[in-house]
Design a protein around this motif. Structure first.
Motif, PDB file in Angstrom:
ATOM      1  N   UNK A  50       0.845  -1.186   0.000  1.00  0.00           N
ATOM      2  CA  UNK A  50       0.000   0.000   0.000  1.00  0.00           C
ATOM      3  C   UNK A  50       0.882   1.238   0.000  1.00  0.00           C
ATOM      4  N   UNK A  51       0.509   2.187  -0.764  1.00  0.00           N
ATOM      5  CA  UNK A  51       1.299   3.406  -0.801  1.00  0.00           C
ATOM      6  C   UNK A  51       1.150   4.154   0.509  1.00  0.00           C
ATOM      7  N   UNK A  52       2.210   4.739   0.917  1.00  0.00           N
ATOM      8  CA  UNK A  52       2.173   5.535   2.138  1.00  0.00           C
ATOM      9  C   UNK A  52       2.630   6.945   1.812  1.00  0.00           C
ATOM     10  N   UNK A  53       2.037   7.511   0.818  1.00  0.00           N
ATOM     11  CA  UNK A  53       2.445   8.830   0.344  1.00  0.00           C
ATOM     12  C   UNK A  53       2.242   9.899   1.384  1.00  0.00           C
ATOM     13  N   UNK A  54       3.021  10.933   1.256  1.00  0.00           N
ATOM     14  CA  UNK A  54       3.029  11.966   2.280  1.00  0.00           C
ATOM     15  C   UNK A  54       1.972  13.030   2.024  1.00  0.00           C
ATOM     16  N   UNK A  55       0.751  12.617   1.955  1.00  0.00           N
ATOM     17  CA  UNK A  55      -0.341  13.550   2.104  1.00  0.00           C
ATOM     18  C   UNK A  55      -0.694  14.461   0.970  1.00  0.00           C
ATOM     19  N   UNK A  56      -0.259  15.695   1.060  1.00  0.00           N
ATOM     20  CA  UNK A  56      -1.003  16.733   0.364  1.00  0.00           C
ATOM     21  C   UNK A  56      -0.963  16.660  -1.150  1.00  0.00           C
ATOM     22  N   UNK A 102     -20.034  -0.466  -6.839  1.00  0.00           N
ATOM     23  CA  UNK A 102     -19.814  -0.236  -5.408  1.00  0.00           C
ATOM     24  C   UNK A 102     -18.322  -0.191  -5.110  1.00  0.00           C
ATOM     25  N   UNK A 103     -17.913   0.829  -4.368  1.00  0.00           N
ATOM     26  CA  UNK A 103     -16.507   1.005  -4.006  1.00  0.00           C
ATOM     27  C   UNK A 103     -16.433   1.464  -2.552  1.00  0.00           C
ATOM     28  N   UNK A 104     -15.654   0.772  -1.757  1.00  0.00           N
ATOM     29  CA  UNK A 104     -15.415   1.272  -0.393  1.00  0.00           C
ATOM     30  C   UNK A 104     -14.544   2.519  -0.496  1.00  0.00           C
ATOM     31  N   UNK A 105     -14.981   3.578   0.167  1.00  0.00           N
ATOM     32  CA  UNK A 105     -14.313   4.874  -0.015  1.00  0.00           C
ATOM     33  C   UNK A 105     -12.964   4.921   0.696  1.00  0.00           C
ATOM     34  N   UNK A 106     -11.975   5.472   0.031  1.00  0.00           N
ATOM     35  CA  UNK A 106     -10.694   5.711   0.710  1.00  0.00           C
ATOM     36  C   UNK A 106     -10.836   6.926   1.617  1.00  0.00           C
ATOM     37  N   UNK A 107     -10.007   6.987   2.617  1.00  0.00           N
ATOM     38  CA  UNK A 107     -10.010   8.163   3.488  1.00  0.00           C
ATOM     39  C   UNK A 107      -8.621   8.342   4.080  1.00  0.00           C
ATOM     40  N   UNK A 108      -8.298   9.595   4.421  1.00  0.00           N
ATOM     41  CA  UNK A 108      -7.008   9.825   5.071  1.00  0.00           C
ATOM     42  C   UNK A 108      -7.037   9.347   6.511  1.00  0.00           C
ATOM     43  N   UNK A 109      -5.924   8.786   6.962  1.00  0.00           N
ATOM     44  CA  UNK A 109      -5.852   8.310   8.349  1.00  0.00           C
ATOM     45  C   UNK A 109      -4.391   8.310   8.763  1.00  0.00           C
ATOM     46  N   UNK A 110      -4.069   9.193   9.686  1.00  0.00           N
ATOM     47  CA  UNK A 110      -2.703   9.232  10.212  1.00  0.00           C
ATOM     48  C   UNK A 110      -1.647   9.405   9.140  1.00  0.00           C
ATOM     49  N   UNK A 153      -1.803   8.371   6.190  1.00  0.00           N
ATOM     50  CA  UNK A 153      -1.891   7.328   5.171  1.00  0.00           C
ATOM     51  C   UNK A 153      -3.264   7.375   4.529  1.00  0.00           C
ATOM     52  N   UNK A 154      -3.429   6.646   3.479  1.00  0.00           N
ATOM     53  CA  UNK A 154      -4.738   6.514   2.861  1.00  0.00           C
ATOM     54  C   UNK A 154      -5.242   5.105   3.113  1.00  0.00           C
ATOM     55  N   UNK A 155      -6.397   5.011   3.726  1.00  0.00           N
ATOM     56  CA  UNK A 155      -6.924   3.699   4.114  1.00  0.00           C
ATOM     57  C   UNK A 155      -8.372   3.569   3.646  1.00  0.00           C
ATOM     58  N   UNK A 156      -8.933   2.406   3.877  1.00  0.00           N
ATOM     59  CA  UNK A 156     -10.342   2.172   3.551  1.00  0.00           C
ATOM     60  C   UNK A 156     -11.191   2.503   4.768  1.00  0.00           C
ATOM     61  N   UNK A 157     -12.223   3.306   4.559  1.00  0.00           N
ATOM     62  CA  UNK A 157     -13.066   3.738   5.668  1.00  0.00           C
ATOM     63  C   UNK A 157     -14.322   2.899   5.800  1.00  0.00           C
ATOM     64  N   UNK A 158     -15.292   3.406   6.561  1.00  0.00           N
ATOM     65  CA  UNK A 158     -16.545   2.684   6.802  1.00  0.00           C
ATOM     66  C   UNK A 158     -17.594   2.951   5.727  1.00  0.00           C
ATOM     67  N   UNK A 159     -17.356   3.942   4.904  1.00  0.00           N
ATOM     68  CA  UNK A 159     -18.395   4.321   3.943  1.00  0.00           C
ATOM     69  C   UNK A 159     -18.175   3.646   2.586  1.00  0.00           C
ATOM     70  N   UNK A 160     -19.296   3.321   1.971  1.00  0.00           N
ATOM     71  CA  UNK A 160     -19.234   2.666   0.662  1.00  0.00           C
ATOM     72  C   UNK A 160     -20.017   3.505  -0.346  1.00  0.00           C
ATOM     73  N   UNK A 161     -19.348   3.829  -1.422  1.00  0.00           N
ATOM     74  CA  UNK A 161     -19.947   4.610  -2.509  1.00  0.00           C
ATOM     75  C   UNK A 161     -20.642   3.635  -3.464  1.00  0.00           C
TER      76      UNK A 161
END
Lengths: 458, 168
Positions: free
Chosen positions: A342-348, A364-372, A374-382
Motif C-alpha cells: 500500500x502506498x504511504x504517500x506523504x499527504x497533500x 460499489x466502491x469502499x471509499x478511501x479516506x485519510x488516516x494518520x 496514510x490513505x486507508x479504507x473507511x466505513x463508507x461505501x460509494x
C-alpha cells in the motif's frame, strides 16, 4: 509563454523555498535512520514455536536475543513448522542464485569484491552474495550483509557487460530490509534501467499471476502459473504488474503485488488512462474504462471521479483529488502494520483511490479516506446506479439487509457498514423490488487489492 | 563517509539545489525528499566524480521521472510536519500558484527539460546528456512544454466542460 516569462515565473516560485538549517547534519541523520530502519533481526521471532520443556534446535536459540527457557511458551506443536526466523536464515544463508550462479569465477570475484570493499562502509561483518544475474539490459546483484543477528540487503545493477567494479559502483544506493521473501528493485547506473528481483527461501516456490477477474455474478477468481526459476524471479521494466505468490512446505506464505511502482499520470487529465494503469498495477489486463460519474462527495472537498469498464462486471476505480500522483487504499484504518505494498504517500499531493466492482447497473466502491498520514479504507461505501433505483441495500451472507440509503438525483448513494459485513449490494425500486445487484468483495481484515487478499504469513 | 568536500558541497549548495528540486516537484516536502535522496546517492560516488553537479542533476531528474517506493522507506527529516498530512485539494489548489499548477500538468520529463534549460540555464547539449536523450528531443520537449504552459495559462473566457478538461 515565452522562455523569459518562464524564467521570471521560476524565480517567483523559487523565492518561496527556505532551506532548513544544518542540511548536512540532517542528511547524515536521515542516512543513519534509514540504515537502522532497514536492519532486520534475523532471530527475533524464534520463540513463538519453541516448545516449553524441550530443548529447541540450536539454530533457534543461538542468538543473544532469544528468550530464556523459563519464558518460553507452552508446547504448540510436536513438530513445529519452520518459523519466520528459519525462513530468514534460509534466505540469508542461501547459495547464490541467478543465471550467473554457474560461473564460479564471476561469483567468487563479485563475492570477494563486495566483502572487501563494502563491509566497513556498511558497518557489517559478513556479505553473502545471494543473487547474480545477467539480462539483455543489465547485470544484477543482491548481497545480504549480516552482523550478529542483524541483516540488511543491498541491490546493485550495471550495464549487461559491466565489470565487477562497475557492479560495485553501479546502480542506486539502495539498501533494503530483509524479509523471507525479499523483493528489491535493482537499477543500473542512475536508475536508467530498472528491474525487480524477488528471492524466496530455497525450497519455496513462486507463482505469478496476470489473469483474474470478476465472474458474471461478481465472484472473484485468479489464475497462477509457476515461475520457471522456482524460488527466484526477476523482471525488467519501470512498472512490473504481476501478483506473486510464495509457497513453502505446502503452505502459501505470502501474496503480494510484484512491484509497488505505479506509473504516474494525472487523474483529472485522463481518468481512463489512470484507470488502465491502476488495473494493470493490480496484475490484471484492463478493459476500456470510461468515466461513469464525477462530482463531490460528502466529506471531501475535491472532486471524485468514478471509472468503470465495459464489458461488465469488472474493476471500478473511484479517485478523489486532482493530483497527478495517487495512493491506492488497500488497508483498514485500524491496521497498524503495512504488509502490503500500500502506498504511504506523504499527504497533500496525492490523490486517493478506492477500488471496487462494477456490475450491471450498479457499482460499489469502499471509499478511501485519510488516516494518520496514510490513505486507508473507511466505513463508507460509494454506490452508483444507472437503473433509476430509489434505494440501495447492503445484504449480508445470511441475506439480511444491514444498511440502506436513498439514491440521490445523480445516481449516488453512500452507505455505512463495517468492512467485511456485506456480501451483496442491491439496487431496489421505491416499492422495494430488486432492480439489479452485485457481489461485494470486501475487506474484513488484512490488505486487499480488488479481490485478492495480500498477506504475509511467515 | 565523512568527506569534508562533500559536507562543504552540501552546505554551500543546498539552498539552490532545494529550489531546483522544488521546481521539479512542486512542494517543499517533496523537494526535500528528492534532494536528500539524491544527495545520499551522490555521496556514495563522491570520491569518483569530477562533475558532481551534473551527476546530481542526472540523479534528480531520473529520480523524479522514475520514482519508485518501498514500503515504509520514505522518510523525511523535518522540524515541522507538512502543512497538511491528508489530501485536501480545493484549498491547496486555490493557494497554489497558477504556474505551479500548470507545471504539475506537464509530463515529468518535459518539466525537467524546462527546469534544466530555463531555471539552471544549462545548454541544450548538456541537458540532453543529463537526461540521456538527443538534443532534438530536448528542443522539442522545451518547445512543447512552453506551448503547453502558454495554453494552460491563457485567460479563460468560459468554464471548461468535462470534455474540454479531458482534451486539455
Amino acid at each position: 509563454m515565452s522562455a523569459d516569462e518562464l524564467r521570471a515565473g521560476f524565480s517567483r516560485l523559487a523565492e518561496r523555498v527556505v532551506p532548513m538549517e544544518d542540511p548536512h547534519g540532517r542528511l547524515m541523520l536521515r542516512r543513519r535512520k534509514r540504515f537502522r530502519n532497514r536492519l532486520v533481526s534475523i532471530a527475533a521471532v524464534t520463540a513463538t514455536v519453541v516448545t516449553g520443556g524441550l530443548a529447541a534446535p540450536a539454530t533457534l536459540l543461538n542468538a543473544a536475543s532469544s528468550p530464556s527457557p523459563e519464558n518460553l511458551p507452552e508446547v504448540v506443536e510436536a513438530t513445529p513448522p519452520p518459523s519466520s526466523s528459519e525462513y530468514l536464515q534460509r534466505l540469508v544463508n542461501a547459495p547464490v542464485r541467478g543465471n550467473l550462479s554457474g560461473d564460479p569465477q564471476m561469483v567468487t570475484d563479485v563475492q570477494r569484491a563486495f566483502s572487501e570493499t563494502t563491509l566497513n562502509q556498511m558497518g557489517m561483518k559478513e556479505a553473502n552474495l545471494v543473487f547474480l544475474n545477467r539480462t539483455k539490459q543489465m547485470l544484477q546483484a543482491v548481497v545480504i550483509y549480516t552482523s550478529g543477528d542483524e541483516a540488511i540487503a543491498v541491490a546493485r545493477g550495471a550495464e549487461p557487460n559491466g565489470s565487477v567494479k562497475d557492479l560495485l559502483a553501479g546502480g542506486l544506493d539502495a539498501s533494503f530490509a530483509v524479509s523471507p521473501f525479499l523483493v528489491v528493485p535493482v537499477a543500473s547506473q542512475e536508475g536508467v534501467v530498472r528491474s525487480v528481483v524477488g528471492l524466496a527461501p530455497p525450497g519455496c516456490a513462486i507463482d505469478r499471476s496476470t489473469k483474474g477477474g470478476f465472474s458474471r455474478d461478481g465472484a472473484w477468481s485468479r489464475t497462477y502459473e509457476p515461475e520457471p526459476t522456482v524460488d527466484y524471479v526477476t523482471r525488467e521494466g519501470h512498472a512490473v504488474n504481476e501478483l506473486w505468490r510464495v509457497s513453502c512446505d505446502g503452505r502459501v506464505r505470502e501474496v503480494r503485488i510484484a512491484d509497488d511502482y505505479l506509473d504516474k499520470g494525472g487523474i483529472k487529465e485522463n481518468p481512463a488512462s489512470m484507470y488502465e494503469r491502476v488495473v494493470r498495477f493490480s496484475g490484471l489486463a484492463p478493459g476500456d474504462g470510461t468515466v461513469q460519474w464525477r462530482g463531490t462527495l460528502p466529506g471531501f472537498k475535491s472532486e471524485a471521479i468514478l471509472v468503470a469498464p465495459q464489458p461488465r462486471p469488472g474493476p471500478a476505480m473511484l479517485a478523489v483529488g486532482p493530483f497527478p500522483k495517487a495512493v491506492i487504499a488497500t488497508d483498514l484504518a485500524e491496521k497498524a502494520a503495512v504488509p502490503s505494498p500500500a502506498f504511504t504517500g506523504a499527504g497533500e499531493e496525492w490523490s486517493m483511490i478506492g477500488l471496487g466492482v462494477a456490475g450491471e447497473g450498479v457499482t460499489a466502491v469502499r471509499l478511501p479516506q485519510p488516516f494518520g498520514g496514510r490513505t486507508v479504507l473507511g466505513d463508507r461505501v460509494f454506490v452508483y446506479t444507472e437503473t433509476g433505483a430509489a434505494r440501495i441495500e447492503a445484504i449480508d451472507r445470511q441475506k439480511k439487509m444491514i444498511a440502506t440509503a436513498p439514491v440521490s438525483d445523480n445516481g449516488v448513494a453512500i452507505l455505512t457498514f463495517r468492512p467485511g459485513a456485506v456480501d451483496e449490494i442491491r439496487a431496489v425500486s421505491s416499492s422495494g423490488a430488486p432492480r439489479t445487484s452485485v457481489r461485494f468483495i470486501d475487506l474484513e481484515k488484512g490488505s486487499r487489492l480488488l479481490g485478492d487478499q495480500l498477506f504475509k504469513d511467515w | 563517509m565523512t568527506d569534508d568536500g562533500f559536507r562543504q558541497f552540501v552546505e554551500a549548495r543546498y539552498g539552490e539545489l532545494l529550489r531546483t528540486a522544488f521546481l521539479l516537484t512542486g512542494t517543499q516536502h517533496a523537494a526535500e525528499d528528492l534532494l536528500q535522496t539524491s544527495l545520499l546517492k551522490l555521496m556514495s560516488k563522491w570520491k569518483d566524480l569530477d562533475e558532481p553537479m551534473a551527476y546530481l542533476y542526472r540523479i534528480m531528474v531520473n529520480q523524479r521521472t522514475s520514482v519508485w517506493r518501498q514500503i515504509g522507506s520514505r522518510e523525511l527529516l523535518t522540524d515541522v510536519l507538512p502543512a497538511r498530512s491528508t489530501p485536501d485539494a480545493s484549498e491547496l489548489v486555490a493557494q497554489r500558484d497558477e504556474l505551479l499548477s500548470a507545471l504539475d500538468r506537464l509530463p515529468a520529463k518535459t518539466r525537467s527539460v524546462l527546469v534544466l534549460r530555463y531555471w539552471l540555464d544549462i545548454s541544450e547539449a548538456d541537458t540532453a546528456e543529463i537526461l540521456g536523450c538527443s538534443v532534438g528531443s530536448v528542443k522539442s520537449q522545451a518547445s512543447r512544454g512552453l506551448a503547453r504552459l502558454r495554453d494552460v495559462l491563457r485567460p479563460r473566457t468560459h468554464e471548461l466542460t468535462p470534455k474540454e478538461v479531458l482534451a486539455s
